[in-house]
Scaffold this motif. Structure first.
Motif, PDB file in Angstrom:
ATOM      1  N   ALA A 182       0.840  -1.208   0.000  1.00  0.00           N
ATOM      2  CA  ALA A 182       0.000   0.000   0.000  1.00  0.00           C
ATOM      3  C   ALA A 182       0.877   1.261   0.000  1.00  0.00           C
ATOM      4  N   ARG A 183       1.972   1.243   0.759  1.00  0.00           N
ATOM      5  CA  ARG A 183       2.881   2.401   0.791  1.00  0.00           C
ATOM      6  C   ARG A 183       3.600   2.546  -0.534  1.00  0.00           C
ATOM      7  N   ARG A 184       4.045   1.439  -1.108  1.00  0.00           N
ATOM      8  CA  ARG A 184       4.745   1.498  -2.400  1.00  0.00           C
ATOM      9  C   ARG A 184       3.832   2.026  -3.494  1.00  0.00           C
ATOM     10  N   THR A 185       2.553   1.704  -3.404  1.00  0.00           N
ATOM     11  CA  THR A 185       1.588   2.177  -4.400  1.00  0.00           C
ATOM     12  C   THR A 185       1.264   3.655  -4.180  1.00  0.00           C
ATOM     13  N   ALA A 186       1.099   4.044  -2.919  1.00  0.00           N
ATOM     14  CA  ALA A 186       0.714   5.422  -2.598  1.00  0.00           C
ATOM     15  C   ALA A 186       1.840   6.415  -2.848  1.00  0.00           C
ATOM     16  N   VAL A 187       3.098   5.977  -2.643  1.00  0.00           N
ATOM     17  CA  VAL A 187       4.252   6.866  -2.798  1.00  0.00           C
ATOM     18  C   VAL A 187       5.206   6.243  -3.815  1.00  0.00           C
ATOM     19  N   PRO A 188       5.005   6.509  -5.099  1.00  0.00           N
ATOM     20  CA  PRO A 188       5.903   5.935  -6.103  1.00  0.00           C
ATOM     21  C   PRO A 188       7.349   6.374  -5.852  1.00  0.00           C
TER      22      PRO A 188
END
Length: 88
Positions: free
Chosen positions: A49-55
Motif C-alpha cells: 500500500a505504501r509502495r503504491t501510494a508513494v511511487p
C-alpha cells in the motif's frame, strides 16, 4: 505602498518568490522511480500500500518519520519570512 527604491509590488514579489522556492525545494525531495521492496536503512519490508501510494519510496514509515524529524530540526528554513531573520 513602496518605500525608498522599491516598487509597489516588491513585498508581494518577495513573498511569491519565497513560496516558489519552497515548492521547488519540496518537489525536488519527492521520491522518483520504482519503489523498493525493503527499506534502504533497516531492511524492513515496505508494505505494498505504501509502495503504491508513494511511487519511488525507499524507506519504511519509521525510518522516513525519523528522517523527516531530523531534517525539520536542522533545516534552518525561515517559515515566517521575517525581515530580521533574512538579514542574518
Amino acid at each position: 505602498m513602496a518605500g525608498g527604491w522599491t516598487s509597489d509590488g516588491a513585498v508581494q514579489e518577495q513573498i511569491d518568490s519565497s513560496i516558489e522556492d519552497a515548492i521547488a525545494r519540496a518537489r525536488s525531495q519527492l521520491p522518483r522511480g520504482e519503489s523498493l521492496m525493503h527499506c534502504e536503512e533497516c531492511a524492513a519490508l515496505i508494505p505494498e500500500a505504501r509502495r503504491t501510494a508513494v511511487p519511488g519510496v525507499r524507506l519504511c514509515v519509521a525510518c522516513q518519520s525519523r528522517r523527516d524529524q531530523e531534517q525539520q530540526v536542522s533545516s534552518g528554513y525561515n517559515r515566517r519570512a521575517s525581515k530580521d531573520s533574512q538579514l542574518r
